[in-house]
Write a protein that holds these residues in place. Structure first.
Motif, mmCIF file in Angstrom:
data_model
loop_
_atom_site.group_PDB
_atom_site.id
_atom_site.type_symbol
_atom_site.label_atom_id
_atom_site.label_comp_id
_atom_site.label_asym_id
_atom_site.label_seq_id
_atom_site.Cartn_x
_atom_site.Cartn_y
_atom_site.Cartn_z
ATOM 1 N N GLY A 140 12.525 -10.825 38.898
ATOM 2 C CA GLY A 140 12.276 -12.224 38.600
ATOM 3 C C GLY A 140 12.181 -13.079 39.848
ATOM 4 N N GLY A 141 11.951 -14.359 39.632
ATOM 5 C CA GLY A 141 11.847 -15.294 40.750
ATOM 6 C C GLY A 141 10.478 -15.938 40.822
ATOM 7 N N GLU A 142 10.397 -16.893 41.728
ATOM 8 C CA GLU A 142 9.192 -17.696 41.898
ATOM 9 C C GLU A 142 8.045 -16.876 42.473
ATOM 10 N N GLY A 143 6.829 -17.249 42.090
ATOM 11 C CA GLY A 143 5.643 -16.779 42.797
ATOM 12 C C GLY A 143 5.266 -15.352 42.525
ATOM 13 N N MET A 144 4.321 -14.870 43.314
ATOM 14 C CA MET A 144 3.712 -13.560 43.132
ATOM 15 C C MET A 144 3.854 -12.741 44.406
ATOM 16 N N VAL A 145 3.664 -11.424 44.247
ATOM 17 C CA VAL A 145 3.812 -10.497 45.379
ATOM 18 C C VAL A 145 2.526 -9.688 45.508
ATOM 19 N N LEU A 146 2.096 -9.448 46.729
ATOM 20 C CA LEU A 146 0.909 -8.636 46.984
ATOM 21 C C LEU A 146 1.195 -7.193 46.549
ATOM 22 N N LYS A 147 0.324 -6.669 45.663
ATOM 23 C CA LYS A 147 0.501 -5.324 45.100
ATOM 24 C C LYS A 147 0.286 -4.253 46.171
ATOM 25 N N PRO A 148 0.974 -3.116 46.057
ATOM 26 C CA PRO A 148 0.779 -2.088 47.087
ATOM 27 C C PRO A 148 -0.543 -1.327 46.987
ATOM 28 N N GLU A 149 -1.049 -1.071 45.736
ATOM 29 C CA GLU A 149 -2.207 -0.152 45.601
ATOM 30 C C GLU A 149 -3.431 -0.556 46.419
ATOM 31 N N PRO A 150 -3.919 -1.833 46.304
ATOM 32 C CA PRO A 150 -5.117 -2.175 47.102
ATOM 33 C C PRO A 150 -4.879 -2.053 48.613
ATOM 34 N N VAL A 151 -3.657 -2.362 49.046
ATOM 35 C CA VAL A 151 -3.354 -2.309 50.490
ATOM 36 C C VAL A 151 -3.377 -0.860 50.980
ATOM 37 N N PHE A 152 -2.705 0.034 50.235
ATOM 38 C CA PHE A 152 -2.725 1.469 50.600
ATOM 39 C C PHE A 152 -4.150 2.023 50.525
ATOM 40 N N ASP A 153 -4.872 1.690 49.437
ATOM 41 C CA ASP A 153 -6.255 2.194 49.281
ATOM 42 C C ASP A 153 -7.144 1.723 50.427
ATOM 43 N N ALA A 154 -6.988 0.472 50.802
ATOM 44 C CA ALA A 154 -7.814 -0.085 51.885
ATOM 45 C C ALA A 154 -7.546 0.648 53.194
ATOM 46 N N VAL A 155 -6.291 0.765 53.559
ATOM 47 C CA VAL A 155 -5.944 1.414 54.838
ATOM 48 C C VAL A 155 -6.416 2.868 54.826
ATOM 49 N N GLU A 156 -6.225 3.548 53.688
ATOM 50 C CA GLU A 156 -6.595 4.968 53.615
ATOM 51 C C GLU A 156 -8.109 5.166 53.560
ATOM 52 N N SER A 157 -8.848 4.132 53.171
ATOM 53 C CA SER A 157 -10.307 4.280 53.201
ATOM 54 C C SER A 157 -10.878 3.852 54.554
ATOM 55 N N ILE A 158 -10.251 2.873 55.192
ATOM 56 C CA ILE A 158 -10.667 2.504 56.557
ATOM 57 C C ILE A 158 -10.325 3.655 57.512
ATOM 58 N N TRP A 159 -9.144 4.220 57.341
ATOM 59 C CA TRP A 159 -8.688 5.353 58.159
ATOM 60 C C TRP A 159 -8.268 6.522 57.267
ATOM 61 N N PRO A 160 -9.187 7.414 56.894
ATOM 62 C CA PRO A 160 -8.797 8.583 56.108
ATOM 63 C C PRO A 160 -7.765 9.447 56.845
ATOM 64 N N GLU A 161 -7.818 9.419 58.164
ATOM 65 C CA GLU A 161 -6.828 10.119 58.972
ATOM 66 C C GLU A 161 -6.058 9.092 59.797
ATOM 67 N N ARG A 162 -4.751 9.252 59.868
ATOM 68 C CA ARG A 162 -3.963 8.427 60.791
ATOM 69 C C ARG A 162 -3.727 9.243 62.048
ATOM 70 N N GLY A 163 -3.120 8.647 63.043
ATOM 71 C CA GLY A 163 -2.831 9.404 64.254
ATOM 72 C C GLY A 163 -2.629 8.481 65.427
ATOM 73 N N PRO A 164 -2.340 9.054 66.592
ATOM 74 C CA PRO A 164 -2.119 8.208 67.771
ATOM 75 C C PRO A 164 -3.401 7.434 68.071
ATOM 76 N N GLY A 165 -3.259 6.187 68.531
ATOM 77 C CA GLY A 165 -4.431 5.348 68.767
ATOM 78 C C GLY A 165 -4.908 4.650 67.510
ATOM 79 N N ARG A 166 -4.207 4.848 66.391
ATOM 80 C CA ARG A 166 -4.512 4.129 65.149
ATOM 81 C C ARG A 166 -3.214 3.572 64.588
#
Ligand code: 9WO
Length: 229
Positions: A56-82
């Motif tokens: 509960g509480g005031e306001g709204m929270v940014l959902k995790p799914e679009p954020v994870f999907d975005a990062v994983e599609s911009i960078w399918p691989e993570r690693g040093p330098g990213r």
């Protein structure tokens, strides 16, 4: 160096990056800024990126799914330098030392929070770092992302015409040494509304001027920023 920005307000950045050093760095191919609309990774008709907070509480929270999907599609691989960075008021403090460290990275992805906050799993399991630009509440991470990019861009080799001039800005260690503020500056006229420019700056004695500037930097740092002394 490449920056990715993940935001629900992509138009926000038209202004900050269209001028001065950042614009020239992009034009010269030394800096690339790619802006991504978080809503592109939603799947519903309303392109929903937020939801109500558990507990509960005031306001709204940014959902995790679009954020994870975005990062994983911009960078399918993570690693040093990213490196993924979440801008938030709860983050570790961004300063010139952090900027120096970040300027040695190849690519950074900056996530801008909005609403009342971002689902904590983004900070815990997606971001490499959580950074704050200061102890005040902003409306979102976009202004903070612009601050980080402006600061880091200046440190990329070749971005400033004069390779040494970044080193003499306020807070950069090498200027007057000692981690002082930059010294005060004056320009013409030598007298304005009765206020005179310090005489020593007009006499052409460069050693005396150097000494004066160092003293002025110390005095102003002690007066305005005693925490730095
Ligand atoms: C709300 C709040 C309430 C009581 C005490 C401290 C508080 N901090 C905040 C707060 O930071 N709210 C955020 C504002 C909610 C998500 C959007 N906001 C935000 C701020 N995104 N990014 C920043 C930010 C601030 C400073 N440096 C980097 C990012």
């Amino acid at each position: 160096m490449t920056f990715h920005i993940l935001t629900i307000f992509p138009e926000f950045f038209a202004g900050p990056f269209a001028h001065g050093v950042v614009k020239r760095a992009c034009a010269a191919g030394l800096l690339e800024i790619r802006i991504h609309n978080l809503r592109d990774w939603t799947h519903d008709r309303h392109r929903t990126v937020d939801d109500r907070p558990f507990g509960g509480g005031e306001g709204m929270v940014l959902k995790p799914e679009p954020v994870f999907d975005a990062v994983e599609s911009i960078w399918p691989e993570r690693g040093p330098g990213r490196k993924v960075i979440l801008l938030s008021a709860q983050g570790r403090m961004f300063d010139q030392g952090v900027a120096n460290r970040l300027s040695r990275e190849e690519t950074l992805l900056l996530i801008c929070g909005r609403y009342e906050g971002v689902d904590e799993r983004v900070a815990e399991h997606l971001a490499d770092e959580e950074l704050s630009i200061g102890n005040y509440v902003l409306s979102g991470g976009e202004l903070a992302a612009a601050v980080v990019i402006d600061t880091v861009a200046r440190l990329i080799p070749g971005v400033l015409g004069n390779e040494t001039s970044a080193a003499f800005d306020s807070f950069q260690e090498t200027g007057h040494g000692e981690g002082l503020l930059d010294c005060p500056h004056w320009t013409r006229p030598a007298e304005f509304r009765g206020w005179k420019v310090p005489e020593v700056l007009l006499n052409g004695n460069h050693e005396e001027i150097r000494q004066f500037r160092k003293g002025a930097a110390r005095e102003k740092t002690a007066r305005l920023r005693p925490d730095l002394v």
